[in-house]
Design an enzyme around this catalytic site. Structure first.
Site, PDB file in Angstrom:
ATOM      1  N   HIS A   1       0.673  -1.173   0.022  1.00  0.00           N
ATOM      2  CA  HIS A   1       0.110   0.148  -0.059  1.00  0.00           C
ATOM      3  C   HIS A   1       0.997   1.269  -0.010  1.00  0.00           C
ATOM      4  O   HIS A   1       1.909   1.340   0.828  1.00  0.00           O
ATOM      5  CB  HIS A   1      -0.909   0.034   1.271  1.00  0.00           C
ATOM      6  CG  HIS A   1      -2.054  -0.882   1.027  1.00  0.00           C
ATOM      7  ND1 HIS A   1      -2.619  -1.618   2.266  1.00  0.00           N
ATOM      8  CD2 HIS A   1      -2.734  -1.487  -0.166  1.00  0.00           C
ATOM      9  CE1 HIS A   1      -3.423  -2.375   1.672  1.00  0.00           C
ATOM     10  NE2 HIS A   1      -3.546  -2.086   0.371  1.00  0.00           N
TER      11      HIS A   1
ATOM     12  N   GLU B   1       2.009   3.747   3.034  1.00  0.00           N
ATOM     13  CA  GLU B   1       2.294   3.193   4.273  1.00  0.00           C
ATOM     14  C   GLU B   1       3.940   3.151   4.141  1.00  0.00           C
ATOM     15  O   GLU B   1       4.375   1.849   4.310  1.00  0.00           O
ATOM     16  CB  GLU B   1       1.603   1.712   4.386  1.00  0.00           C
ATOM     17  CG  GLU B   1       0.113   2.161   4.402  1.00  0.00           C
ATOM     18  CD  GLU B   1      -0.606   0.445   4.408  1.00  0.00           C
ATOM     19  OE1 GLU B   1      -0.051  -0.455   4.497  1.00  0.00           O
ATOM     20  OE2 GLU B   1      -2.114   0.315   4.188  1.00  0.00           O
TER      21      GLU B   1
ATOM     22  N   HIS C   1       2.605  -3.723   6.736  1.00  0.00           N
ATOM     23  CA  HIS C   1       1.438  -2.478   6.366  1.00  0.00           C
ATOM     24  C   HIS C   1       1.700  -1.655   7.623  1.00  0.00           C
ATOM     25  O   HIS C   1       2.267  -2.058   8.657  1.00  0.00           O
ATOM     26  CB  HIS C   1       0.152  -3.026   6.469  1.00  0.00           C
ATOM     27  CG  HIS C   1      -0.076  -3.917   5.209  1.00  0.00           C
ATOM     28  ND1 HIS C   1      -1.252  -3.594   4.166  1.00  0.00           N
ATOM     29  CD2 HIS C   1       0.084  -5.255   4.905  1.00  0.00           C
ATOM     30  CE1 HIS C   1      -1.131  -4.429   3.296  1.00  0.00           C
ATOM     31  NE2 HIS C   1      -0.494  -5.482   3.665  1.00  0.00           N
TER      32      HIS C   1
ATOM     33  N   GLU D   1       0.560  -4.677  11.022  1.00  0.00           N
ATOM     34  CA  GLU D   1       0.186  -3.453  10.759  1.00  0.00           C
ATOM     35  C   GLU D   1       0.931  -2.559  11.761  1.00  0.00           C
ATOM     36  O   GLU D   1       0.802  -2.649  13.031  1.00  0.00           O
ATOM     37  CB  GLU D   1      -1.447  -3.179  11.199  1.00  0.00           C
ATOM     38  CG  GLU D   1      -2.349  -3.996  10.182  1.00  0.00           C
ATOM     39  CD  GLU D   1      -2.684  -3.139   8.805  1.00  0.00           C
ATOM     40  OE1 GLU D   1      -1.926  -2.003   8.663  1.00  0.00           O
ATOM     41  OE2 GLU D   1      -3.283  -3.633   7.988  1.00  0.00           O
TER      42      GLU D   1
HETATM   43  O1  0X9 Z   1      -7.051  -3.682   4.206  1.00  0.00           O
HETATM   44  C1  0X9 Z   1      -6.022  -4.203   4.309  1.00  0.00           C
HETATM   45  O2  0X9 Z   1      -5.454  -4.559   3.185  1.00  0.00           O
HETATM   46  C2  0X9 Z   1      -4.998  -4.143   5.457  1.00  0.00           C
HETATM   47  N1  0X9 Z   1      -5.232  -2.998   6.301  1.00  0.00           N
HETATM   48  S1  0X9 Z   1      -4.553  -1.589   5.931  1.00  0.00           S
HETATM   49  O3  0X9 Z   1      -4.774  -0.636   6.572  1.00  0.00           O
HETATM   50  N2  0X9 Z   1      -2.818  -1.618   5.709  1.00  0.00           N
HETATM   51  O4  0X9 Z   1      -4.894  -1.603   4.370  1.00  0.00           O
HETATM   52  C3  0X9 Z   1      -5.539  -5.306   6.449  1.00  0.00           C
HETATM   53  C4  0X9 Z   1      -5.838  -6.569   5.635  1.00  0.00           C
HETATM   54  C5  0X9 Z   1      -6.054  -7.763   6.703  1.00  0.00           C
HETATM   55  N3  0X9 Z   1      -7.398  -8.546   6.780  1.00  0.00           N
HETATM   56  C6  0X9 Z   1      -8.590  -7.670   7.149  1.00  0.00           C
HETATM   57  N4  0X9 Z   1      -8.564  -6.750   7.927  1.00  0.00           N
HETATM   58  N5  0X9 Z   1      -9.334  -8.602   7.289  1.00  0.00           N
HETATM   59 ZN    ZN Z   2      -1.872  -1.817   3.992  1.00  0.00          ZN
END
Ligand code: 0X9
Ligand code: ZN
Length: 429
Positions: A188, A191, A314, A388
């Protein structure tokens, strides 16, 4: 026409004119290389106390080009969201908050101030982890470090980005026969702490004299791709600091795909609440990070005998998540993954007291096509985790560069905990 209705219509027209004007300014800005600014953009933490409030937030997220940016997405009642509100939406946002009796707190009063303070004012010359590097600098550093440590490092690549940039990484290996860890970082664009931490780790594995670090550096092989979304990362430096996705074009409404929604295990098996392409961006035809055929998934699949751990870096929210994200049904080894995650979080806490929470991805929110659902379910790599990183939202994606090293130090400690516990439980030799 009642006067209140009339004033709403006038207000709407003014808003539309403002949006058109802003878009023109943005387009001209892009053409002449001006960076988007975020003056007076505010980030609010909004509490979600009932289903009606949750529905409004889902609706808001669905509106294409609404220009609200959810830094933390709506998930369920009881879990607050972080939402960035542009100045031209301030009164509308207030109205929404009031109409459904939301409670909220202002978390970041001016996003541009954080952007301006993210990098140090007087950076020291050369490669150091006191500032965020550009994509070119990261590539240059990788070339240099590979040349200097050719006995241990091999340059690796799994192909090219949509804008034809080679995606570079390193394989660090001190001896043959080691099991391997694969680190997919910075998928991403905004990040930034992800890529910075990955490069720091490479350097640490080469130079640290700490016996525990030396042990994991030398008794495991490390495939590390510090930036797996180079187009997006460039764009986040050059144009829009808050860009998240790739820079691939799909249709008029869909610029950029979310790479962490395009891996091919149970892709779109469950519907996420947000259904329109501009936001969800899962409508890319081939799953598995597919902007070029020779992709990350193929690279991993060709090495599944070797790769025993898959980590995805992330930010933000200080979490360690394991599969699944697409379904609430726990994986058969969920208890072990929870235990390994907790051992990692315990080690992570030691240097600075930073608290991470550990659970499966679905408990955070439903998502399909995430890389770790695929690495676990598609590639059969049991030890698959998403990190994260820092923080909890004080700076969010705009973590000041002076936190790169502390973040990296605690993440390295967590890796020791993660590998130790995986060995204890028999997942690694
Ligand atoms: O949404 C995402 O891809 C991830 N969070 S972010 O804020 N870095 O974009 C987390 C993905 C992990 N899976 C779930 N949250 N279900
Ligand atoms: Zn992310």
């Amino acid at each position: 026409m009642p006067s209140s209705h009339f004033s709403l219509v006038v207000k709407k027209k003014q808003n539309e004119a403002f949006v058109v004007l802003t878009s023109v300014v943005l387009l001209i800005g892009c053409a002449v290389g001006v960076k988007d600014r975020f003056d007076n953009y505010k980030v609010y933490t909004v509490n979600v106390d009932n289903e009606a409030q949750l529905k409004v937030l889902f609706d808001l997220e669905k509106v294409a080009f609404s220009s609200y940016d959810f830094w933390k997405r709506p998930t369920k009642v009881g879990l607050p969201v972080d939402i960035m509100v542009p100045p031209h939406k301030a009164s509308e946002f207030d109205e929404i908050m009031r109409s459904l009796s939301f409670t909220s707190t202002l978390k970041i009063p001016d996003v541009q101030v954080l952007i301006d303070n993210e990098q140090p004012k007087n950076p020291r010359d050369g490669f150091n982890w006191e500032r965020y590097w550009t994509m070119d600098e990261i590539n240059e550093w990788l070339d240099q470090i590979v040349a200097e440590h050719s006995d241990v490092l091999t340059p690796i690549s799994y192909g090219y980005s949509y804008e034809l940039e080679e995606i570079k990484g390193v394989l660090l290996s001190y001896q043959s026969g080691n099991p391997a860890i694969f680190i997919e970082s910075h998928i991403h664009a905004r990040e930034w702490i992800a890529g910075a931490t990955a490069t720091w780790l490479i350097n640490e594995f080469l130079t640290s004299t700490d016996p525990e670090v030396r042990r994991i550096a030398e008794s495991y092989d490390w495939y590390i791709f510090p930036v797996t979304n180079p187009d997006g990362y460039r764009y986040s430096h050059d144009v829009n600091r808050m860009w998240r996705k790739t820079r691939s074009r799909h249709d008029l409404y869909c610029l950029g795909a979310d790479p962490n929604r395009n891996f091919g295990h149970m892709w779109q098996a469950a519907l996420e609440p947000v259904l329109i392409p501009a936001l969800r961006s899962s409508l890319v035809l081939l799953p598995s990070l597919n902007w070029r055929p020779d992709n990350l998934a193929n690279f991993v699949l060709q090495r599944t005998d070797h790769i025993k751990v898959y980590l995805s870096f992330h930010s933000f929210t200080q979490l360690l998540l394991y599969p699944f994200s697409f379904t609430p049904n726990p994986s058969p080894i969920a208890d072990d993954l929870q235990r390994i995650g907790e051992a990692a979080a315990y080690r992570l806490r030691q240097p600075f007291g930073t608290e991470y929470r550990v659970f499966n991805g679905h408990s955070l929110y439903i998502a399909t096509g995430t890389s770790v659902d695929w690495s676990y379910g598609g590639a059969g790599i049991d030890l698959s985790f998403i990190y994260e990183f820092r923080d909890l939202g004080t700076y969010g994606f705009l973590l000041p560069a002076d936190q790169i090293i502390p973040n990296s130090i605690e993440v390295l400690q967590s890796l020791i905990g993660l590998l130790d516990e995986s060995e204890n439980l028999g997942y690694l030799p």
